[in-house]
Design a protein around this motif. Structure first.
Motif, PDB file in Angstrom:
ATOM      1  N   LYS A   1       0.805  -1.213   0.000  1.00 29.65           N
ATOM      2  CA  LYS A   1       0.000   0.000   0.000  1.00 29.65           C
ATOM      3  C   LYS A   1       0.846   1.274   0.000  1.00 29.65           C
ATOM      4  CE  LYS A   1      -3.827  -2.142   2.543  1.00 29.65           C
ATOM      5  NZ  LYS A   1      -4.705  -2.028   3.730  1.00 29.65           N
ATOM      6  N   LYS A   2       2.002   1.204   0.614  1.00 31.52           N
ATOM      7  CA  LYS A   2       2.844   2.397   0.718  1.00 31.52           C
ATOM      8  C   LYS A   2       3.470   2.767  -0.619  1.00 31.52           C
ATOM      9  CE  LYS A   2       6.579   4.447   3.444  1.00 31.52           C
ATOM     10  NZ  LYS A   2       7.543   4.250   4.559  1.00 31.52           N
ATOM     11  N   SER A   3       4.069   1.777  -1.280  1.00 29.94           N
ATOM     12  CA  SER A   3       4.756   2.058  -2.544  1.00 29.94           C
ATOM     13  C   SER A   3       3.850   1.929  -3.759  1.00 29.94           C
ATOM     14  CB  SER A   3       5.949   1.111  -2.712  1.00 29.94           C
ATOM     15  OG  SER A   3       5.498  -0.218  -2.926  1.00 29.94           O
ATOM     16  N   GLY A   4       2.725   1.225  -3.572  1.00 29.54           N
ATOM     17  CA  GLY A   4       1.868   0.927  -4.714  1.00 29.54           C
ATOM     18  C   GLY A   4       2.393  -0.223  -5.548  1.00 29.54           C
ATOM     19  N   GLY A   5       3.391  -0.929  -5.026  1.00 25.36           N
ATOM     20  CA  GLY A   5       3.992  -2.037  -5.772  1.00 25.36           C
ATOM     21  C   GLY A   5       3.127  -3.278  -5.788  1.00 25.36           C
ATOM     22  N   LEU A   6       3.030  -3.893  -6.963  1.00 31.84           N
ATOM     23  CA  LEU A   6       2.293  -5.143  -7.149  1.00 31.84           C
ATOM     24  C   LEU A   6       3.297  -6.259  -7.444  1.00 31.84           C
ATOM     25  CD1 LEU A   6      -0.544  -3.649  -9.316  1.00 31.84           C
ATOM     26  CD2 LEU A   6      -0.966  -4.954  -7.241  1.00 31.84           C
ATOM     27  N   THR A   7       3.294  -7.294  -6.627  1.00 32.84           N
ATOM     28  CA  THR A   7       4.200  -8.430  -6.824  1.00 32.84           C
ATOM     29  C   THR A   7       3.383  -9.642  -7.249  1.00 32.84           C
ATOM     30  OG1 THR A   7       5.703  -7.603  -5.126  1.00 32.84           O
ATOM     31  CG2 THR A   7       5.920  -9.913  -5.740  1.00 32.84           C
ATOM     32  N   LEU A   8       3.679 -10.160  -8.429  1.00 30.53           N
ATOM     33  CA  LEU A   8       2.927 -11.307  -8.948  1.00 30.53           C
ATOM     34  C   LEU A   8       3.202 -12.543  -8.102  1.00 30.53           C
ATOM     35  CD1 LEU A   8       1.083 -12.399 -11.240  1.00 30.53           C
ATOM     36  CD2 LEU A   8       3.184 -12.999 -12.479  1.00 30.53           C
ATOM     37  N   LEU A   9       2.148 -13.165  -7.616  1.00 36.60           N
ATOM     38  CA  LEU A   9       2.273 -14.408  -6.850  1.00 36.60           C
ATOM     39  C   LEU A   9       2.210 -15.615  -7.777  1.00 36.60           C
ATOM     40  CD1 LEU A   9      -0.052 -13.478  -3.842  1.00 36.60           C
ATOM     41  CD2 LEU A   9       2.457 -13.428  -3.920  1.00 36.60           C
ATOM     42  N   ASN A  10       1.179 -15.684  -8.587  1.00 41.08           N
ATOM     43  CA  ASN A  10       1.072 -16.724  -9.615  1.00 41.08           C
ATOM     44  C   ASN A  10      -0.144 -16.462 -10.493  1.00 41.08           C
ATOM     45  OD1 ASN A  10      -1.012 -17.472  -7.863  1.00 41.08           O
ATOM     46  ND2 ASN A  10      -0.553 -19.659  -7.953  1.00 41.08           N
ATOM     47  N   THR A  11      -0.300 -17.251 -11.522  1.00 42.52           N
ATOM     48  CA  THR A  11      -1.467 -17.185 -12.396  1.00 42.52           C
ATOM     49  C   THR A  11      -2.041 -18.580 -12.571  1.00 42.52           C
ATOM     50  OG1 THR A  11      -0.188 -17.478 -14.439  1.00 42.52           O
ATOM     51  CG2 THR A  11      -0.527 -15.224 -13.681  1.00 42.52           C
ATOM     52  N   LYS A  12      -3.322 -18.645 -12.867  1.00 50.36           N
ATOM     53  CA  LYS A  12      -3.988 -19.907 -13.145  1.00 50.36           C
ATOM     54  C   LYS A  12      -4.917 -19.721 -14.344  1.00 50.36           C
ATOM     55  CE  LYS A  12      -2.357 -22.484  -9.818  1.00 50.36           C
ATOM     56  NZ  LYS A  12      -1.533 -23.684 -10.091  1.00 50.36           N
ATOM     57  N   PRO A  13      -5.108 -20.767 -15.152  1.00 54.51           N
ATOM     58  CA  PRO A  13      -6.033 -20.658 -16.282  1.00 54.51           C
ATOM     59  C   PRO A  13      -7.456 -20.386 -15.805  1.00 54.51           C
ATOM     60  CG  PRO A  13      -4.627 -22.599 -16.495  1.00 54.51           C
ATOM     61  CD  PRO A  13      -4.425 -22.071 -15.114  1.00 54.51           C
ATOM     62  N   SER A  14      -8.172 -19.607 -16.579  1.00 53.00           N
ATOM     63  CA  SER A  14      -9.573 -19.320 -16.255  1.00 53.00           C
ATOM     64  C   SER A  14     -10.474 -20.506 -16.602  1.00 53.00           C
ATOM     65  CB  SER A  14     -10.041 -18.084 -17.010  1.00 53.00           C
ATOM     66  OG  SER A  14      -9.902 -18.263 -18.403  1.00 53.00           O
ATOM     67  N   ILE A  15      -9.939 -21.449 -17.329  1.00 54.47           N
ATOM     68  CA  ILE A  15     -10.641 -22.650 -17.833  1.00 54.47           C
ATOM     69  C   ILE A  15     -11.623 -22.259 -18.932  1.00 54.47           C
ATOM     70  CG2 ILE A  15     -11.972 -24.724 -17.280  1.00 54.47           C
ATOM     71  CD1 ILE A  15     -10.931 -24.537 -14.422  1.00 54.47           C
ATOM     72  N   GLY A  16     -12.518 -21.325 -18.648  1.00 56.07           N
ATOM     73  CA  GLY A  16     -13.430 -20.840 -19.674  1.00 56.07           C
ATOM     74  C   GLY A  16     -12.801 -19.727 -20.485  1.00 56.07           C
TER      75      GLY A  16
END
Length: 360
Positions: free
Chosen positions: A83-98
């Protein structure tokens, strides 16, 4: 920790965008001054295809974004958020399937994310780990059918997955079949969604987005194809229609392309966005005793195609994301009348699709 008045006036503002064929690089983070309405750039997350619609956990520490890629490659991405820096760190992704994911929500207990897959006409539930990352458990629900508009409703097109205020039910709006599918959210990690009932909307109406009143007693659906707003009373997973009212300007006979809908935090007004030749927000007063709507005014979004808009948590500002004119316009909101005034403040960002607030 003591929050000073100055600190309390600052809000993080996240903007999801389309990146394919545009100048956008991904998700943008700004700081909004809660006093002046001025937005200042803070950070961005890059490297994903069309991270358009966003969901934020209640504590603001995790962000989820749908990635609207070509058929077979749609996904949802999980981020941790500073929240302080506004930084977004990617944790992971998963297919939406649809195919064609266009909407994502996260339950209040941070156990499941729910996706609306417009292109494939389906809904997906994916489990969430304690660290906010997505796990391997998922449930996929494929819808069937069509409706009156042969061009837009040739098949199911699920457009939103909205969680009820009690965190017990999921409203799955299907533009393609004119249905709002109500699913029960269960404690079963393998199959967290269970069919409850189906609400049929008027043929050819095209239910798109849904929002609940803060008191939890009413719900509102905006219909993309006919421009109407349906008001419902809500009780324990059941919607009962109480009003169906047009959100179009008087005498309008052009193309109808309704988009987003939100109730103000104080529960006094409802706002609905209209694209194409209208490009404005319809403003409705809400009767606190009945939940019914009365038109209170209209406000041009001063841009093209307000696909999404957001009301600040304190109700002081409304931000309109004009997708086709690459702008977010910041309005000051009159809490007594519900009407909006242009602050003159703008955020220039390519193809803004979704706006979310996070307290600093």
């Amino acid at each position: 920790m003591t929050i000073t008045k100055t600190e309390a006036q600052k809000l993080n503002l996240l903007i999801g965008t389309y990146t394919k064929g545009t100048k956008s690089e991904g998700i943008y983070v700004y700081e909004l001054d809660g006093k002046s309405g001025k937005a200042t750039y803070k950070n961005k997350a890059t490297g994903l295809t069309n991270p358009s619609y966003l969901a934020v956990t209640k504590d603001g520490k995790r962000i989820y974004a749908v990635c609207e890629a070509e058929p077979g490659k749609g996904a949802v991405a999980a981020f941790s958020f500073d929240k302080k820096s506004g930084g977004l760190t990617l944790l992971n992704t998963k297919p939406s399937i649809g195919n064609g994911p266009c909407y994502v929500s996260i339950d209040k207990e941070n156990k499941q994310v729910f996706l609306a897959n417009y292109g494939g006409g389906s809904a997906t539930a994916i489990g969430v780990n304690k660290d906010g990352s997505l796990n391997e458990k998922s449930q996929f629900i494929q819808y069937k059918g069509s409706s009156a508009n042969k061009e837009r409703q040739e098949a199911p097109h699920v457009h939103s997955t909205v969680i009820s205020p009690d965190n017990k039910y999921l409203m799955v709006s299907d533009l393609g079949t004119d249905k709002i599918n109500i699913l029960e959210i269960t404690a079963d990690a393998d199959k967290p969604l269970k069919e409850r009932e189906v609400v049929n909307t008027r043929p050819g109406s095209g239910p798109r987005h849904f929002d609940f009143h803060p008191n939890g007693k009413y719900g509102y659906s905006i219909q993309e194809l006919d421009g109407n707003i349906s008001a419902y009373s809500y009780d324990a997973g059941t919607l009962t229609l109480i009003q169906d009212i047009s959100g179009l300007p008087d005498g309008y006979n052009g193309r109808i392309w309704a988009a987003d809908i939100h109730v103000s935090p104080d529960g006094k007004f409802l706002y609905a966005s209209y694209r194409d030749d209208i490009n404005d927000l319809a403003i409705f007063a809400i009767d606190s005793k009945t939940g019914k709507l009365t038109l209170a005014g209209r406000q041009s979004t001063l841009g093209r195609a307000p696909r999404n808009f957001a009301i600040s948590p304190d109700g002081n500002f409304v931000l309109a994301a004009n997708q086709l004119s690459d702008s977010v316009v910041i309005f000051k909101r009159d809490k007594e009348t519900g009407l909006l005034n242009d602050t003159g403040e703008r955020i220039t960002v390519a193809t803004p699709v979704c706006i979310k607030f996070v307290n600093e």
